[in-house]
Design an enzyme around this catalytic site. Structure first.
Site, short mmCIF file in Angstrom:
data_model
loop_
_atom_site.label_atom_id
_atom_site.label_comp_id
_atom_site.label_asym_id
_atom_site.label_seq_id
_atom_site.Cartn_x
_atom_site.Cartn_y
_atom_site.Cartn_z
N ASN A 9 0.86 -1.18 0.00
CA ASN A 9 0.00 0.00 0.00
C ASN A 9 0.90 1.23 0.00
O ASN A 9 1.47 1.59 1.03
CB ASN A 9 -0.88 -0.04 1.26
N TRP A 10 1.01 1.85 -1.16
CA TRP A 10 1.94 2.98 -1.29
C TRP A 10 1.39 4.25 -0.66
O TRP A 10 2.11 5.24 -0.55
CB TRP A 10 2.24 3.26 -2.76
N LYS A 11 0.13 4.26 -0.33
CA LYS A 11 -0.51 5.47 0.21
C LYS A 11 -0.27 6.63 -0.76
O LYS A 11 -0.27 6.41 -1.97
CB LYS A 11 0.00 5.75 1.63
N HIS A 92 -9.26 1.14 5.21
CA HIS A 92 -7.94 1.32 5.82
C HIS A 92 -8.05 2.30 6.99
O HIS A 92 -8.85 3.23 6.94
CB HIS A 92 -6.94 1.83 4.78
N GLU A 94 -6.41 4.76 7.87
CA GLU A 94 -6.29 6.18 7.53
C GLU A 94 -7.58 6.72 6.92
O GLU A 94 -7.93 7.88 7.11
CB GLU A 94 -5.08 6.39 6.60
N GLU A 162 -5.02 -5.06 10.95
CA GLU A 162 -3.97 -4.06 11.15
C GLU A 162 -4.26 -3.27 12.43
O GLU A 162 -5.08 -2.34 12.40
CB GLU A 162 -3.93 -3.08 9.98
N GLY A 168 2.76 2.23 10.82
CA GLY A 168 3.72 3.32 10.63
C GLY A 168 4.45 3.71 11.90
O GLY A 168 5.11 4.75 11.94
N SER A 208 3.68 -2.08 10.41
CA SER A 208 5.14 -2.08 10.58
C SER A 208 5.80 -3.41 10.22
O SER A 208 6.79 -3.80 10.84
CB SER A 208 5.52 -1.66 12.01
N GLY A 229 2.88 -1.02 4.32
CA GLY A 229 2.91 0.39 3.96
C GLY A 229 4.35 0.82 3.69
O GLY A 229 4.88 0.61 2.59
N GLY A 230 4.98 1.37 4.70
CA GLY A 230 6.32 1.97 4.56
C GLY A 230 7.31 1.10 3.79
O GLY A 230 7.96 1.57 2.85
P1 PGA Z 1 3.03 0.26 7.68
O1 PGA Z 1 1.56 0.50 7.07
O2 PGA Z 1 3.55 -1.02 7.09
O3 PGA Z 1 3.82 1.48 7.24
O4 PGA Z 1 2.88 0.18 9.14
C1 PGA Z 1 0.67 -0.57 6.94
C2 PGA Z 1 -0.62 -0.08 6.34
O5 PGA Z 1 -0.96 1.09 6.53
O6 PGA Z 1 -1.32 -0.84 5.67
#
Ligand code: PGA
Length: 248
Positions: A9-11, A92, A94, A162, A168, A208, A229-230
Site C-alpha cells: 500500500n503505497w498510500k 484502511h 487512515e 492491522e 507506521g 510495521s 505500507g512503509g
Molecule cells: P506500515 O503500514 O507497514 O507502514 O505500518 C501498513 C498499512 O498502513 O497498511
C-alpha cells in the site's frame, strides 16, 4: 493451501513515472516468484498503463460505491476495472480516522466492490485507546459484522488485520497476539458464514511489517500474508519480504 499474499500500500507516494519504474524493477527482481500473489496498490494516478500479469496484481487504495455522477474527488469501480485493477483496499485505518469513513460506508463499499467482480481487502483493527480499554475483540467483531453486512459469500474477500497503533509506528503486535487475533477473526467469520469454508479466506497482517520481522510473522498460524505500507516503498525491503514469504 492458500497462496500467501503480499500487498504493498503505497498510500500517497510515488508519481506515475516513479511507480512505473518501481514496478518494472520489482518484476525483474521477482521474476522467479511463484508461491506468492503480489499486489501493488499505487495512488489512482499510478494505476493505468501498467502491463502486469499473475502472480502480480493491481490494487486500488479506495473507491466510491456509486458508478458515476456528481461526486467530486471520488473514483468508481468501472474506472478501476478499466485500469485492470483486481483488488480494492477498503476501510484502511487512515480512511477511517483521517477521512471519517464509518462502518456503514465501508459496508457499502465492500458490497459494491464484490458486485463489480473485484476483490475487497477489508481492513480492520483497534486503536491504542480501544486496546487500552479492553475493547479490541468487540471492535474487531463489529468491524467484521458491519463491513460484511451485505456480503453473501466470502469467496472474493480478503481481510487485513492491522492494529492501528502498529501502523507506521515501528511497533508490531506480539506473535501470540497476532495468532490470537487471526483465530478470533476466523471464529467470527465462522459464526457469520457457517456454510463457508473459512480456511479459504486470506487474513493478512499489517502494521510495521519489514524485512526483519516478516520471517517470524509469516510463520504464525493463521497469517496468510501481509499488507505493507512503509516497507513497500523500498525496492529492496519489499522484494526481500516477498522472497521471505515465497520460501515459507
Ligand atoms: P506500515 O503500514 O507497514 O507502514 O505500518 C501498513 C498499512 O498502513 O497498511
Amino acid at each position: 493451501m492458500l497462496k500467501p499474499i503480499v500487498a504493498g500500500n503505497w498510500k500517497m507516494n510515488k508519481t506515475p513515472k516513479e511507480g512505473n519504474s518501481f514496478i518494472s524493477e520489482v518484476l525483474e527482481i521477482l521474476s522467479k516468484i511463484d508461491n506468492v500473489n503480489i499486489i501493488f496498490c499505487p495512488p489512482f494516478t499510478g494505476l493505468s498503463n501498467l502491463d502486469i500479469s499473475a502472480p502480480f496484481y493491481l490494487g486500488a487504495q479506495n473507491c466510491f460505491y456509486k458508478d458515476h455522477g456528481a461526486y467530486t474527488g471520488e473514483i468508481s469501480l468501472s474506472m478501476l476495472i478499466e485500469c485492470k485493477v483486481d483488488y480494492v483496499i477498503i476501510g484502511h485505518s487512515e480512511r477511517r480516522h483521517m477521512f471519517y469513513e464509518d462502518d456503514k460506508l465501508i459496508g457499502k463499499k465492500v458490497f459494491n466492490v464484490i458486485n463489480a467482480g473485484l476483490k475487497p481487502i477489508l481492513c480492520i483493527g483497534e486503536t491504542l485507546d480501544q486496546k487500552n480499554h479492553g475493547k479490541t475483540f468487540n471492535i474487531i467483531e463489529q468491524q467484521l459484522i458491519k463491513g460484511l453486512i451485505s456480503v453473501k459469500s466470502l469467496d472474493n474477500i480478503t481481510i487485513a488485520y492491522e492494529p492501528v497503533w502498529a501502523i507506521g509506528t515501528g511497533l508490531t503486535a506480539s506473535s501470540e497476539k497476532i495468532n490470537e487475533m487471526h483465530s478470533f477473526i476466523r471464529k467470527i467469520l465462522t459464526k457469520l458464514y457457517s456454510n463457508f469454508n473459512i480456511d479459504s479466506v486470506p487474513i493478512l497482517y499489517g502494521g510495521s511489517v519489514n524485512s526483519e520481522n516478516a520471517s517470524e510473522i509469516i510463520l504464525i498460524n493463521g497469517v496468510n500474508g501481509f499488507l505493507i505500507g512503509g516497507a513497500s516503498l523500498d525496492i529492496i525491503k519489499f522484494t526481500d519480504i516477498v522472497k521471505i514469504v515465497n520460501e515459507q
